[in-house]
Design a protein around this motif. Structure first.
Motif, PDB file in Angstrom:
ATOM      1  N   ASP A 103      47.441  67.556  60.632  1.00 51.58           N
ATOM      2  CA  ASP A 103      48.485  67.955  60.123  1.00 51.58           C
ATOM      3  C   ASP A 103      48.116  69.549  59.668  1.00 51.58           C
ATOM      4  O   ASP A 103      48.456  70.232  58.682  1.00 51.58           O
ATOM      5  CB  ASP A 103      49.236  67.555  58.963  1.00 51.58           C
ATOM      6  CG  ASP A 103      49.880  66.306  59.529  1.00 51.58           C
ATOM      7  OD1 ASP A 103      49.924  65.941  60.724  1.00 51.58           O
ATOM      8  OD2 ASP A 103      50.753  65.500  58.668  1.00 51.58           O
ATOM      9  N   ARG A 160      44.664  61.990  61.738  1.00 55.85           N
ATOM     10  CA  ARG A 160      45.921  62.823  61.465  1.00 55.85           C
ATOM     11  C   ARG A 160      45.235  63.799  60.520  1.00 55.85           C
ATOM     12  O   ARG A 160      44.439  63.828  59.692  1.00 55.85           O
ATOM     13  CB  ARG A 160      46.803  61.954  60.704  1.00 55.85           C
ATOM     14  CG  ARG A 160      48.234  62.773  60.533  1.00 55.85           C
ATOM     15  CD  ARG A 160      49.115  61.862  59.644  1.00 55.85           C
ATOM     16  NE  ARG A 160      50.240  62.688  59.441  1.00 55.85           N
ATOM     17  CZ  ARG A 160      51.174  62.361  58.607  1.00 55.85           C
ATOM     18  NH1 ARG A 160      51.250  60.989  58.517  1.00 55.85           N
ATOM     19  NH2 ARG A 160      52.231  63.470  58.221  1.00 55.85           N
ATOM     20  N   SER A 163      46.487  69.788  56.405  1.00 58.69           N
ATOM     21  CA  SER A 163      47.168  69.656  54.986  1.00 58.69           C
ATOM     22  C   SER A 163      47.001  68.004  54.795  1.00 58.69           C
ATOM     23  O   SER A 163      47.328  67.425  53.708  1.00 58.69           O
ATOM     24  CB  SER A 163      48.569  70.093  55.192  1.00 58.69           C
ATOM     25  OG  SER A 163      49.287  69.151  56.115  1.00 58.69           O
ATOM     26  N   PHE A 164      46.611  67.251  55.761  1.00 52.07           N
ATOM     27  CA  PHE A 164      46.463  65.632  55.632  1.00 52.07           C
ATOM     28  C   PHE A 164      45.206  65.532  55.451  1.00 52.07           C
ATOM     29  O   PHE A 164      44.471  66.047  56.111  1.00 52.07           O
ATOM     30  CB  PHE A 164      47.210  65.064  56.817  1.00 52.07           C
ATOM     31  CG  PHE A 164      47.509  63.511  56.578  1.00 52.07           C
ATOM     32  CD1 PHE A 164      48.568  63.280  55.970  1.00 52.07           C
ATOM     33  CD2 PHE A 164      46.443  62.818  57.022  1.00 52.07           C
ATOM     34  CE1 PHE A 164      48.890  61.955  55.675  1.00 52.07           C
ATOM     35  CE2 PHE A 164      46.819  61.337  56.847  1.00 52.07           C
ATOM     36  CZ  PHE A 164      47.902  60.739  56.238  1.00 52.07           C
ATOM     37  N   TRP A 202      45.003  64.886  65.094  1.00 54.19           N
ATOM     38  CA  TRP A 202      46.274  64.908  65.583  1.00 54.19           C
ATOM     39  C   TRP A 202      47.221  65.530  64.662  1.00 54.19           C
ATOM     40  O   TRP A 202      47.262  65.459  63.492  1.00 54.19           O
ATOM     41  CB  TRP A 202      46.890  63.311  65.673  1.00 54.19           C
ATOM     42  CG  TRP A 202      46.165  62.597  66.627  1.00 54.19           C
ATOM     43  CD1 TRP A 202      45.449  61.321  66.403  1.00 54.19           C
ATOM     44  CD2 TRP A 202      46.085  62.553  68.221  1.00 54.19           C
ATOM     45  NE1 TRP A 202      44.860  61.121  67.462  1.00 54.19           N
ATOM     46  CE2 TRP A 202      45.279  61.757  68.630  1.00 54.19           C
ATOM     47  CE3 TRP A 202      46.527  63.725  69.176  1.00 54.19           C
ATOM     48  CZ2 TRP A 202      44.692  61.447  69.737  1.00 54.19           C
ATOM     49  CZ3 TRP A 202      46.242  63.386  70.303  1.00 54.19           C
ATOM     50  CH2 TRP A 202      45.132  62.318  70.901  1.00 54.19           C
ATOM     51  N   GLU A 203      48.330  66.208  65.238  1.00 53.04           N
ATOM     52  CA  GLU A 203      49.241  66.931  64.130  1.00 53.04           C
ATOM     53  C   GLU A 203      50.440  66.266  63.911  1.00 53.04           C
ATOM     54  O   GLU A 203      51.082  65.575  64.739  1.00 53.04           O
ATOM     55  CB  GLU A 203      49.445  68.245  64.830  1.00 53.04           C
ATOM     56  CG  GLU A 203      48.394  69.129  65.290  1.00 53.04           C
ATOM     57  CD  GLU A 203      47.466  69.377  64.070  1.00 53.04           C
ATOM     58  OE1 GLU A 203      47.934  69.326  62.769  1.00 53.04           O
ATOM     59  OE2 GLU A 203      46.272  69.791  64.056  1.00 53.04           O
ATOM     60  N   HIS A 204      50.700  65.757  62.797  1.00 54.89           N
ATOM     61  CA  HIS A 204      51.857  65.102  62.339  1.00 54.89           C
ATOM     62  C   HIS A 204      52.061  63.876  62.975  1.00 54.89           C
ATOM     63  O   HIS A 204      53.062  63.287  63.156  1.00 54.89           O
ATOM     64  CB  HIS A 204      53.274  66.128  62.580  1.00 54.89           C
ATOM     65  CG  HIS A 204      53.129  67.337  62.216  1.00 54.89           C
ATOM     66  ND1 HIS A 204      53.229  67.551  60.688  1.00 54.89           N
ATOM     67  CD2 HIS A 204      53.056  68.464  62.684  1.00 54.89           C
ATOM     68  CE1 HIS A 204      53.085  68.803  60.634  1.00 54.89           C
ATOM     69  NE2 HIS A 204      52.918  69.667  61.739  1.00 54.89           N
ATOM     70  N   GLY A 205      50.948  63.214  63.349  1.00 57.26           N
ATOM     71  CA  GLY A 205      50.826  61.991  63.707  1.00 57.26           C
ATOM     72  C   GLY A 205      51.567  61.751  64.970  1.00 57.26           C
ATOM     73  O   GLY A 205      52.096  60.622  65.317  1.00 57.26           O
ATOM     74  N   LYS A 206      51.898  62.830  65.982  1.00 53.65           N
ATOM     75  CA  LYS A 206      52.775  62.895  67.208  1.00 53.65           C
ATOM     76  C   LYS A 206      51.715  62.488  68.243  1.00 53.65           C
ATOM     77  O   LYS A 206      51.381  63.567  68.969  1.00 53.65           O
ATOM     78  CB  LYS A 206      53.485  64.083  67.151  1.00 53.65           C
ATOM     79  CG  LYS A 206      54.699  64.231  65.999  1.00 53.65           C
ATOM     80  CD  LYS A 206      55.286  65.365  66.290  1.00 53.65           C
ATOM     81  CE  LYS A 206      56.391  65.336  65.265  1.00 53.65           C
ATOM     82  NZ  LYS A 206      57.273  66.824  65.269  1.00 53.65           N
ATOM     83  N   CYS A 207      51.413  61.306  68.336  1.00 52.80           N
ATOM     84  CA  CYS A 207      50.521  61.089  69.535  1.00 52.80           C
ATOM     85  C   CYS A 207      51.072  59.663  70.174  1.00 52.80           C
ATOM     86  O   CYS A 207      51.043  58.812  69.281  1.00 52.80           O
ATOM     87  CB  CYS A 207      49.139  61.218  69.417  1.00 52.80           C
ATOM     88  SG  CYS A 207      48.579  60.098  68.488  1.00 52.80           S
TER      89      CYS A 207
END
Length: 107
Positions: free
Chosen positions: A25, A23, A28-29, A56-61
């Protein structure tokens, strides 16, 4: 040593193929900081091209995304590299371990 520490240890080494799925983001993560974990972190000097980050961005996978990155990127690269040995580094945030333990201690 977290995964970005492993990345840094072999960043200039063409004898080690490193990749990380994590992750991100937009930095930022964790493993944020200094661009660690971004797609532009590809190695340096002789190690250029031997470092692959899949942020992965914002855990969106979903499952299909995860399988696709393995099938279409990571497995073909690993097969072409033809390693003698494969090591895996896994991480789990210490704060999660503390939350899981009622005593607040890591067991």
């Amino acid at each position: 040593m977290y995964i970005n520490g492993t990345q840094k240890a072999f960043y200039s080494d063409p004898l080690v193929l490193f990749f990380s799925i994590h992750r991100f983001d937009f930095g930022s993560f964790y493993p944020a900081g200094g661009g660690d974990g971004s797609t532009c972190m590809i190695g340096e000097d002789l190690g250029m091209g031997y470092n692959i980050n899949v942020p992965w961005e914002h855990g969106k996978c979903g499952d299909a995304d995860y399988i696709a990155v393995w099938d279409h990127t990571l497995i073909p690269v690993a097969e072409a590299y033809n390693p003698d040995m494969i090591l895996t580094v896994h991480s789990l945030c210490i704060s999660i371990l503390i939350e899981l333990n009622n005593l607040g201690e890591i067991v």
